[in-house]
Every structure is written in C-alpha cells, then in structure tokens.
Design an enzyme around this catalytic site. Structure first.
Site, PDB file in Angstrom:
ATOM      1  N   ASP A 101     -45.363  -5.932 -24.097  1.00  0.00           N
ATOM      2  CA  ASP A 101     -44.999  -6.699 -22.893  1.00  0.00           C
ATOM      3  C   ASP A 101     -46.192  -7.422 -22.272  1.00  0.00           C
ATOM      4  O   ASP A 101     -46.035  -8.158 -21.293  1.00  0.00           O
ATOM      5  CB  ASP A 101     -44.384  -5.762 -21.845  1.00  0.00           C
ATOM      6  CG  ASP A 101     -42.999  -5.291 -22.253  1.00  0.00           C
ATOM      7  OD1 ASP A 101     -42.374  -5.946 -23.114  1.00  0.00           O
ATOM      8  OD2 ASP A 101     -42.538  -4.270 -21.712  1.00  0.00           O
ATOM      9  N   ARG A 156     -29.491 -12.157 -25.648  1.00  0.00           N
ATOM     10  CA  ARG A 156     -30.432 -11.300 -26.394  1.00  0.00           C
ATOM     11  C   ARG A 156     -29.712 -10.454 -27.444  1.00  0.00           C
ATOM     12  O   ARG A 156     -28.556 -10.083 -27.269  1.00  0.00           O
ATOM     13  CB  ARG A 156     -31.220 -10.423 -25.405  1.00  0.00           C
ATOM     14  CG  ARG A 156     -32.111 -11.289 -24.512  1.00  0.00           C
ATOM     15  CD  ARG A 156     -32.952 -10.492 -23.577  1.00  0.00           C
ATOM     16  NE  ARG A 156     -33.939  -9.695 -24.281  1.00  0.00           N
ATOM     17  CZ  ARG A 156     -34.718  -8.799 -23.678  1.00  0.00           C
ATOM     18  NH1 ARG A 156     -34.597  -8.595 -22.373  1.00  0.00           N
ATOM     19  NH2 ARG A 156     -35.612  -8.130 -24.361  1.00  0.00           N
ATOM     20  N   LYS A 166     -37.619 -11.577 -26.268  1.00  0.00           N
ATOM     21  CA  LYS A 166     -37.781 -10.905 -24.963  1.00  0.00           C
ATOM     22  C   LYS A 166     -36.993 -11.704 -23.913  1.00  0.00           C
ATOM     23  O   LYS A 166     -36.108 -12.471 -24.257  1.00  0.00           O
ATOM     24  CB  LYS A 166     -39.267 -10.797 -24.627  1.00  0.00           C
ATOM     25  CG  LYS A 166     -40.035  -9.875 -25.574  1.00  0.00           C
ATOM     26  CD  LYS A 166     -39.550  -8.445 -25.456  1.00  0.00           C
ATOM     27  CE  LYS A 166     -40.270  -7.521 -26.418  1.00  0.00           C
ATOM     28  NZ  LYS A 166     -39.668  -6.191 -26.460  1.00  0.00           N
ATOM     29  N   SER A 207     -39.032  -0.769 -32.016  1.00  0.00           N
ATOM     30  CA  SER A 207     -38.382  -0.968 -30.721  1.00  0.00           C
ATOM     31  C   SER A 207     -38.062   0.364 -30.057  1.00  0.00           C
ATOM     32  O   SER A 207     -37.264   1.157 -30.567  1.00  0.00           O
ATOM     33  CB  SER A 207     -37.084  -1.767 -30.890  1.00  0.00           C
ATOM     34  OG  SER A 207     -36.300  -1.651 -29.711  1.00  0.00           O
TER      35      SER A 207
HETATM   36  C1  S3P Z   1     -38.828  -1.018 -23.258  1.00  0.00           C
HETATM   37  C2  S3P Z   1     -39.110  -1.291 -24.570  1.00  0.00           C
HETATM   38  C3  S3P Z   1     -39.638  -2.587 -25.031  1.00  0.00           C
HETATM   39  C4  S3P Z   1     -40.186  -3.417 -23.870  1.00  0.00           C
HETATM   40  C5  S3P Z   1     -39.270  -3.399 -22.683  1.00  0.00           C
HETATM   41  C6  S3P Z   1     -39.057  -1.994 -22.188  1.00  0.00           C
HETATM   42  C7  S3P Z   1     -38.287   0.320 -22.907  1.00  0.00           C
HETATM   43  O1  S3P Z   1     -38.596  -3.323 -25.629  1.00  0.00           O
HETATM   44  O2  S3P Z   1     -40.426  -4.730 -24.289  1.00  0.00           O
HETATM   45  O3  S3P Z   1     -39.817  -4.180 -21.637  1.00  0.00           O
HETATM   46  O4  S3P Z   1     -38.300   0.677 -21.718  1.00  0.00           O
HETATM   47  O5  S3P Z   1     -37.875   1.039 -23.833  1.00  0.00           O
HETATM   48  P1  S3P Z   1     -38.266  -3.232 -27.212  1.00  0.00           P
HETATM   49  O6  S3P Z   1     -37.769  -1.879 -27.489  1.00  0.00           O
HETATM   50  O7  S3P Z   1     -37.213  -4.276 -27.427  1.00  0.00           O
HETATM   51  O8  S3P Z   1     -39.561  -3.534 -27.891  1.00  0.00           O
END
Ligand code: S3P
Length: 441
Positions: free
Chosen positions: A321, A128, A348, A173
């Site tokens: 998600d 990732r 993801k 994000s």
């Molecule tokens: C999260 C942010 C999201 C989400 C992940 C949890 C977090 O990711 O998809 O399951 O706890 O900050 P991204 O920041 O990559 O969108």
C-alpha cells in the site's frame, strides 16, 4: 456512501515537516477487530480504532446484522459479540463503500452461514476483482453470485455445508488468505492456505488473540472449523500505511524531523522502512514493544538525500500500500528507481501504476509504466494539477510531493482520504504542509 461531495486540495510548494504525531489506527486491524469481536462470545473492547469510512463500513455492516456496537468514541469501541452463529440477515444489501477489505473478508466470513446477504460498494469497489475470493470459496462449497466480470454486487446464499480446502494462493494477497481462513471457521475439517510470499498476518494473529488455534508453518496457515472465539481487548496501533506519508514527506523536505508514535511495525508490513533505508533515508526505530500480539514502535525520520534503487521484489508484498508515496520518494531521488513484480498495484482503489505515472508526468518527472511496475527518474518537480481518481493514497502522496515542487500542486477528487485518514489535512498542516481543501461543485 453515495453522492459524496468532490473535494480538491491546493498545496503550496516547499516547507519542511516537524513534530510528534500519532496517525490514526491501523485500517487492517480495525476491520478485523469488528469482525472477530462480533463473532466472539463476550464483549470485546477496542482502543485506537480507525474512525475512517472503510472501517466504519465494516462496523455498520455488523450493526446491520444485529450486533450491538458502542462507539466509536475517540477510538474506543465495545462490541457485544453474538457468537459464531448469532448474526442476523440485514434488511438491505450491505453497502461497503470503497472498502475492498470489507468486501473480501466479509464474503469469506459469511460464505458458510445460514444467511442470504448481498454486498455492494461504490463505483471503484464495484470494478475490483472478486473472482479471487469467489473461486476458493466456491471450492469450499459456497454459493456466491457476481456480475459476469466477477465483480460486485456479491450475492451470498445461505449455506451450512462448507468443507475445508488446501489452497495455494495464486497471488500474494492477505485479503484472499483471510477470506479463505474466515470461511474455514465454518467449514468441516481443516482449511489450509499457502502463500507465494508473506503477506500481512493480522488475521492469523488476531484469531490467536481470540483464543482460536491457528497453525503457522512457513508459508502455510491452517485452522480447523467449528471452534469458538473468546472476547478480548484490542489496542490498535497507528497505521504504518498512514505514517508512510510523513516518513516520505520528512525525508524529502529539507530540514525536517518527525517522530511517528506507536506505529505498528509488524514484519509483514514494514517493507516501506526497508525500501526507504535502501534509498538512503534516515529512519530510526525507538521504544519497540509488543502490544496485543503486534509489534509497535515510535519511528524517527529526518531529511536525507535519496538515491534511486531497484526495489527488491521480495519487499513488494510487505509494502504493497506504500508505493504511491514511495514513487514520490523516487521522484525526489538521484537517479533511477525501478519497481517490478507489483502487478497487484493495478487493481487497488485505482490503477496505482498508471495513475501515479500520469500524475508524476504532469509534475515534470519521467515515469515509465510497465505491466508490473514503474521506472522513475528522479528530477525537479514542477507544480501542476493531478487526478487522484478517488484514491486516498494517491491524493496524500501528491500532497507530500508539493514539499519539493517549484509551484503549487492541485489534487482532484480527494474526498476518499477519509476512508483511511480522517483529519489528514488538519494534521498535515500542523506539521508543516500548506493544504487548502475546497469543495468542487
Ligand atoms: C489488506 C490487504 C491488502 C492491502 C489492503 C488491506 C488487508 O490487499 O492492499 O489495503 O487488510 O488484508 P490485498 O490482499 O489485495 O493485497
């Protein structure tokens, strides 16, 4: 974390869902409770903690850095905070398993500390993108090594000279936003993050709960480094991302009604409710209250006929998600559902656009992937064997699809359901699904 047994689900077709259910604790909030509790002065008491592999990976990482943590016992955790500069170098690399949140937030939190630490993960996490955190952290003065492709292992060098930056996030994000803000705690001066669209704000809320001033002004969040965190109590609500499987399941299965209890409905997380309602779902919010700075409610859902929609792009980060489950809802809806502006789904735990399109196609549904989304024509689901690619949310979504399938649905590679929803099979079977889980040698 390596060498997990491969699990598969065999889900009988049909059925309806009933009952009251409190799904496990919110994953995002559970991670952050350990991180901030460890850096605080005093003992932080957490209830409702998610005992899933991802949040346990964070917990074990802080134990390995010398933090005394009691529990979890039935969701209770006591964290004996060591203060902002009390972490120790661990004896070995920190293995964060499947957890992107652990790796990205920890890289920020550790970037400005006087510690040499390597972060590793499983094969999915090792593929990732990490440049998205390395780039702003490097601008702040951090020294972080990675593979040429910008992936883990991440090698963080000791550093006590970070400086605050004013960072416009290139993508919506919360993990990148949080990494920069957590590094900002150790930086000289002010750290500002501006987001292109609202993303989950648990870091900002929880920092404030620990007594750390965070300024929030529209799309900007900022803080000044050099402060301290005061231990507090944290009640982790049930995870709306885990409740989503039952929201979709009870909507698509005939004669169903469920109440999902004490679910976090933070407005940066509730896009799934808006999207399902736009599709015609019958969802009611009951007993709304604020618990520890987070809005929480019971959610009642009943079966209903869905219709396809063009999903508004502004709802995408608020439901990021939930798309695997929403794609199952779209497969059961009348007409076409179109998702755009969701290229983040490709990075993801799996490429959720491609993996869901492939699985839906196996089950007889027309699903056309695009660079940034998916077009799904609702239809009749058949039985079949689908690959989850080790992605917890894909596995649980296809389990719900069986409620409307004409034959059994077999789902491969399901062990990672334990990362976010331990006990899923048991709970799902109590509410009306018929899942048989078996080991594959
Ligand atoms: C999260 C942010 C999201 C989400 C992940 C949890 C977090 O990711 O998809 O399951 O706890 O900050 P991204 O920041 O990559 O969108």
């Amino acid at each position: 974390m390596q060498g997990k047994k491969s699990l598969k689900y065999q889900v009988e077709p049909g059925g309806s869902l009933h009952g009251k259910l409190r799904v496990p604790g919110d994953k995002s909030i559970s991670h952050r409770s350990i991180m901030l509790g460890s850096l605080a002065d005093g003992v932080t008491e957490v209830t409702g903690f998610l005992e899933g592999e991802d949040s346990l990976a964070t917990l074990n990482a802080f134990r390995a850095m010398g933090v005394e943590i009691e529990g979890p016992h039935a969701g209770r955790v006591s964290i004996h905070g060591v203060g902002m500069h009390g972490l120790h170098e661990p004896d070995a690399p920190l293995d964060l398993g499947n957890s992107g949140t652990s790796m990205r937030l920890l890289s920020g939190l550790l970037a400005g500390q006087d510690l040499a630490i390597t972060l590793t993960g499983d094969s999915s996490l090792s593929g990732r993108p990490m440049k998205r955190v390395i780039e702003p952290l490097t601008r702040m003065g951090a020294i972080i090594g990675a593979t040429e492709a910008g992936t883990a292992p991440l090698v963080i060098s000791p550093n006590s000279h970070l400086k605050g930056i004013d960072y416009p996030l290139p993508m919506a994000s919360a993990q990148v936003k949080s990494a920069v803000l957590l590094a900002g705690l150790y930086a000289q001066g002010e750290t500002v993050v501006t987001e292109p669209a609202p993303t989950r704000d648990h870091t900002e809320r929880m920092l404030q709960g620990f007594g750390y001033p965070v300024k929030r002004d529209g799309s900007r969040a900022s803080l000044v480094g050099g402060g301290a965190l005061k231990a507090c109590r944290i009640d982790v609500p049930a995870d709306i991302s885990s409740a989503t499987f039952f929201l979709v399941g009870a909507t698509i299965a005939p004669d169903s009604e469920m109440v999902l209890e004490h679910v976090g409905i933070n407005p940066t997380r509730d896009g799934v409710i808006s999207i399902l309602r736009l599709m015609g779902a019958d969802i009611e919010i009951e007993n709304e209250q604020t618990v520890g700075g987070e809005p929480v409610a019971d959610i009642r859902v009943r079966s209903s006929r869905l219709h396809g929609i063009d999903i508004p792009e502004d709802l995408v980060p608020l439901a990021i998600d939930e798309f695997p489950a929403l794609f199952i809802a779209a497969a059961c809806a009348e007409g076409v559902t179109r998702l755009t502006g969701a290229e983040e789904l490709r990075v993801k735990e799996s490429d959720r656009i491609q993996v869901m399109a492939d699985g839906l196609t196996v089950l007889g549904i027309e699903a056309e992937p695009t660079m940034d989304g998916l077009k799904i024509r609702g239809g009749r689901l058949t039985g079949g064997c689908v690959e989850s690619h080790g992605d917890h949310r894909i596995a649980m979504s296809f389990a719900m699809a069986a409620l409307r399938a004409s034959g059994a649905v077999e789902i491969l590679d399901c062990a990672n359901v334990n990362t976010s929803f331990p006990g899923f099979v048991h709970v799902a079977n109590q509410t009306g699904l018929h899942i048989r889980q078996s080991e594959v040698s």
